[in-house]
Design an enzyme around this catalytic site. Structure first.
Site, PDB file in Angstrom:
ATOM      1  N   HIS A 239     -27.979  -1.311  25.261  1.00 25.08           N
ATOM      2  CA  HIS A 239     -26.751  -1.065  24.500  1.00 25.08           C
ATOM      3  C   HIS A 239     -26.942  -1.476  23.047  1.00 25.08           C
ATOM      4  O   HIS A 239     -26.568  -0.735  22.124  1.00 25.08           O
ATOM      5  CB  HIS A 239     -25.577  -1.870  25.088  1.00 25.08           C
ATOM      6  CG  HIS A 239     -25.205  -1.499  26.480  1.00 25.08           C
ATOM      7  ND1 HIS A 239     -25.006  -2.436  27.472  1.00 25.08           N
ATOM      8  CD2 HIS A 239     -24.985  -0.297  27.067  1.00 25.08           C
ATOM      9  CE1 HIS A 239     -24.673  -1.829  28.589  1.00 25.08           C
ATOM     10  NE2 HIS A 239     -24.661  -0.525  28.368  1.00 25.08           N
TER      11      HIS A 239
ATOM     12  N   LYS B 181     -15.182  -0.209  38.873  1.00 29.74           N
ATOM     13  CA  LYS B 181     -16.151  -1.289  38.798  1.00 29.74           C
ATOM     14  C   LYS B 181     -15.462  -2.638  38.965  1.00 29.74           C
ATOM     15  O   LYS B 181     -14.284  -2.792  38.662  1.00 29.74           O
ATOM     16  CB  LYS B 181     -16.902  -1.247  37.461  1.00 29.74           C
ATOM     17  CG  LYS B 181     -17.749   0.004  37.304  1.00 29.74           C
ATOM     18  CD  LYS B 181     -18.572  -0.047  36.046  1.00 29.74           C
ATOM     19  CE  LYS B 181     -19.436   1.212  35.934  1.00 29.74           C
ATOM     20  NZ  LYS B 181     -20.305   1.171  34.762  1.00 29.74           N
TER      21      LYS B 181
ATOM     22  N   ARG C 240     -30.768   7.202  29.926  1.00 30.93           N
ATOM     23  CA  ARG C 240     -31.977   6.488  30.328  1.00 30.93           C
ATOM     24  C   ARG C 240     -32.916   7.388  31.121  1.00 30.93           C
ATOM     25  O   ARG C 240     -34.123   7.267  31.025  1.00 30.93           O
ATOM     26  CB  ARG C 240     -31.620   5.279  31.194  1.00 30.93           C
ATOM     27  CG  ARG C 240     -30.911   4.177  30.479  1.00 30.93           C
ATOM     28  CD  ARG C 240     -30.573   3.101  31.480  1.00 30.93           C
ATOM     29  NE  ARG C 240     -29.779   3.676  32.561  1.00 30.93           N
ATOM     30  CZ  ARG C 240     -28.575   3.273  32.910  1.00 30.93           C
ATOM     31  NH1 ARG C 240     -28.015   2.279  32.291  1.00 30.93           N
ATOM     32  NH2 ARG C 240     -27.926   3.852  33.886  1.00 30.93           N
TER      33      ARG C 240
ATOM     34  N   SER D  35     -26.754  -2.443  33.230  1.00 29.22           N
ATOM     35  CA  SER D  35     -25.896  -3.615  33.450  1.00 29.22           C
ATOM     36  C   SER D  35     -25.888  -4.017  34.919  1.00 29.22           C
ATOM     37  O   SER D  35     -25.934  -5.200  35.252  1.00 29.22           O
ATOM     38  CB  SER D  35     -24.469  -3.318  32.986  1.00 29.22           C
ATOM     39  OG  SER D  35     -24.426  -3.134  31.602  1.00 29.22           O
TER      40      SER D  35
END
Length: 166
Positions: A17, A41, A90, A128
């Site tokens: 990030h 989440k 990614r 994360s």
């Protein structure tokens, strides 16, 4: 002034990030890191904690602002006067989801441009979720997150351990 909105849950904020924020700060007049509430989440850090951690990480970047938002990204874009959305990719598996989101956002607001940036090679596998997993299992996660995040994660894990001992 060209503003880009970088949305995410950022729980926790990783070196990946940070890499995107630093690179975007060179391309745009202002980078707005928009901490989102994601109901799917279960965050390690609450919204205010995430904002403070990211502000500390980005203190050296004078054209970066950290805000939080709830609701539609396109509404946040209008409210914050952003011209584009920044998203990181990614892996190829990220692309399908991110493309669908970009197309949906453009469908909701025709002016919504999405800019995709690839991470640097050493951040291409960092997420994360994986950082949290390594940290919770007692592994060395410090190389994947900025120093303020290391402190915050260690503090949070210690608090959680004290809570379970009672």
């Amino acid at each position: 002034m060209k503003r880009v909105l970088y949305p995410g849950s950022f729980d926790p904020f990783t070196n990946g990030h940070m890499d995107l924020v630093e690179r975007a700060a060179q391309l745009f007049d202002q980078v707005i890191v928009a901490v989102a509430i994601n109901l799917e989440k279960h965050p390690m850090f609450d919204l205010v904690e995430r904002e403070k951690i990211i502000e500390e990480c980005c203190r050296h970047l004078h054209n970066v602002q950290v805000v939080s938002f709830q609701g539609l990204l396109v509404d946040a874009m209008v409210r914050l006067n952003a011209q584009a959305v920044l998203r990181g990719l990614r892996a190829f598996s990220d692309f399908e989801y991110e493309l669908q989101m970009a197309l949906m956002n453009r469908s909701l607001r025709a002016e919504c441009e999405t800019i995709f940036m690839m991470p640097t090679a050493n951040n291409s596998f960092v997420s994360s979720r994986m950082v949290k997993e390594v940290a919770c299992l007692g592994g060395d996660f410090a190389q994947y997150v900025p120093a303020p995040v290391v402190k915050a994660v260690r503090r949070k894990l210690a608090e959680n351990n004290r809570g379970h001992e009672s």
